[in-house]
Design an enzyme around this catalytic site. Sequence first.
Site, short mmCIF file in Angstrom:
data_model
loop_
_atom_site.label_atom_id
_atom_site.label_comp_id
_atom_site.label_asym_id
_atom_site.label_seq_id
_atom_site.Cartn_x
_atom_site.Cartn_y
_atom_site.Cartn_z
N SER A 1 3.39 0.88 -5.67
CA SER A 1 4.64 1.47 -6.47
C SER A 1 5.40 0.30 -7.38
O SER A 1 5.88 0.39 -8.45
CB SER A 1 5.60 2.30 -5.66
OG SER A 1 4.91 3.52 -5.16
N SER B 1 9.31 5.38 -5.51
CA SER B 1 9.00 5.52 -4.27
C SER B 1 8.44 6.91 -3.86
O SER B 1 9.01 8.11 -3.89
CB SER B 1 10.18 5.18 -3.26
OG SER B 1 9.96 5.28 -1.85
N GLY C 1 10.36 7.96 -0.57
CA GLY C 1 11.79 7.93 -0.53
C GLY C 1 12.17 7.18 0.54
O GLY C 1 13.68 7.33 0.90
N GLU D 1 0.80 7.25 -7.16
CA GLU D 1 1.14 5.98 -7.92
C GLU D 1 0.39 6.13 -9.25
O GLU D 1 0.96 5.70 -10.47
CB GLU D 1 0.45 4.61 -7.31
CG GLU D 1 1.30 4.30 -6.10
CD GLU D 1 0.55 3.81 -4.89
OE1 GLU D 1 -0.59 3.71 -4.84
OE2 GLU D 1 1.30 3.75 -3.84
#
Length: 199
Positions: free
Chosen positions: A50, A89, A92, A166
Amino acid sequence: MNQHRVQDMMQLMASRIDAIADHISDQEVSAFISELLNAKRIYVMGAGRSGLVAKAFAMRLMHLGMTSYVVGETITPALQKGDLIVVLSGSGKTKTIIEIVQTAKEIGGRICLITSNPDSSIGKIAVSTVMIENYRDNIPDESREYDTRQMLGEHRSFAPLGTLFETAAMTFCDAVISRLMEITQTDESELKGRHANIE
C-alpha cells in the site's frame, strides 16, 4: 496442479476491479477530491505494498502541480496544522500507521483514508474516507465467476495477501488524478514538464 494463462488471471482481476468500482460512493469520492483541491500540502502514506501505491499517488499529485510528500522520506518536511495526510490501508489497523495518524491529528492535520475498513480507528478520525471493497463482491458476469471457481478452487484466492485492494487502490488513485486534471484543466504536457529529467 492446473496451470492458467497470466492473461486470464489479469482479466479475472479486471472483472473484480470493475465490480469494486461500481460500489465506490460518489459522495465519498467528491469529499476526497475536495480535500485534495483545498489542501496546501498533501502527505501520502501506507505500509508495505500500500505504501508503494501511496508513493505512486504522491508522484502523480506532484506532476499535477500540487505540493505532495511521502511520509517517512528523508526530505519530507514537518507536518503543520491544516496539512492533509492521505492514508492507504486496506485494514485500517496497521499499528505503525495508526500511531503516525494519531500524531498527525494532534498536530492539526486533516486525515483522508482509502480503505476496506471504514470503521477502523483511522476511519473514526478521518475527515474523508473512501471505501474500496477487499473481498468477494457481486460479479456482473456470473459465468466468469463460475470459471474462476473452477480454475482456482472454491477457497483459493487468485489475488493473494491483499493484492486486489492494492490493485484497485492504484486504479482508483490514477482515476482521481484524471478527474483532477479535468477539474484543474491541466494538460498532459504540463505533467510531462514536471516529470523527473535527471534519472
